[in-house]
Design an enzyme around this catalytic site. Sequence first.
Site, PDB file in Angstrom:
ATOM      1  CG  HIS A  10      -1.997   0.893   1.334  1.00  0.00           C
ATOM      2  ND1 HIS A  10      -1.820   2.262   1.329  1.00  0.00           N
ATOM      3  CD2 HIS A  10      -3.339   0.683   1.447  1.00  0.00           C
ATOM      4  CE1 HIS A  10      -3.011   2.853   1.433  1.00  0.00           C
ATOM      5  NE2 HIS A  10      -3.933   1.928   1.499  1.00  0.00           N
TER       6      HIS A  10
ATOM      7  CD  GLU B 267      -3.166   1.289  -2.058  1.00  0.00           C
ATOM      8  OE1 GLU B 267      -3.723   0.216  -1.724  1.00  0.00           O
ATOM      9  OE2 GLU B 267      -3.677   2.407  -1.871  1.00  0.00           O
TER      10      GLU B 267
END
Length: 304
Positions: free
Chosen positions: A171, A274
């Site tokens: 992320h 991400e």
Amino acid sequence: MNNTDISALNAQFGIAGQVTFVEGQGGLNAIEINNAECSANIVIQGAHLTHWAPSGQKPVIWLSPTADIAPNKAIRGGIPICWPWFGPHPSKADFPSHGIARTGHWEVIATTALADKTQVSLRLIKNLEENDLWPHPTILECHFTLGRALEIDLVTHNTGGDAIHIGQALHTYFNISDIHNVSVNGLENCYYLDKVDASKRKQQQGPVKISAETDRVYTDTDADCLISDPGFQRQMRIEKRGSQSTVVWNPWAEKSAAMADMGKSAYSNMLCVESANAADDERTIQAGDVHHLWVRYSVESMIP
Ligand code: TA6
């Protein structure tokens, strides 16, 4: 290996002039990496990289100025490891968002000095609570190779006798000059779930530009991406393997202001791109099999 002993960590894994273990913010043990090509920092909890800057470059990875780095808390910024689910748990509302890895207990398993880069490897240690949240025999390791480029290999080994089904993401929060001026190339014509519009399925037209809260899961794409940032006169290249989803997220002003660990203006200097396996791209890993989610981040100048 008990990771609370800084002197023992330095004795076993320290590398003079390259790898040093320190007690960082919130009393959490962290790894400081410095070599000819870059500087970096990894908080051992969550195997959470909070800083990476190639020599002569502004940091590539963004960390919130008001990040709350503390035991058992998710860190705002850096590269949170979302595993073994992405976002809210599919059926258990009280389970932690983005899974157990990013706030989990990890141990250092290796450090290696190479010619122009440093490798650091960590393994998740599931405690009893984490075992309750994920009662499957699984080994999760994260291998960082830090130099002029940053490589990350997130390795899931299904050591049990049954198949497992996981969602995952690196992320990554990228550091940018101004959210109004950047664009993301590589997702043209891809389909995405628009999470700010009832997760409707839409198709990307042209490069991704951000002008409001943006939360999109691009599915069925293994494409590399390029974040163009004319303000910093650079492009950040994201190469990936073992990932079929790319998530693009910026909370924009209102949501940013509502997050104590972000603040009202922080959103303008970050963009999450991400590399993931989410939604329809979640992965089934057969008993005994190993899955790799690999990325490589590098910086290219935009100066003509
Ligand atoms: O990756 C985008 C996202 O799933 C958003 O929906 C938002 O929730 C973001 O992650 C941050 O999640 P966190 O749990 O770190 O606040």
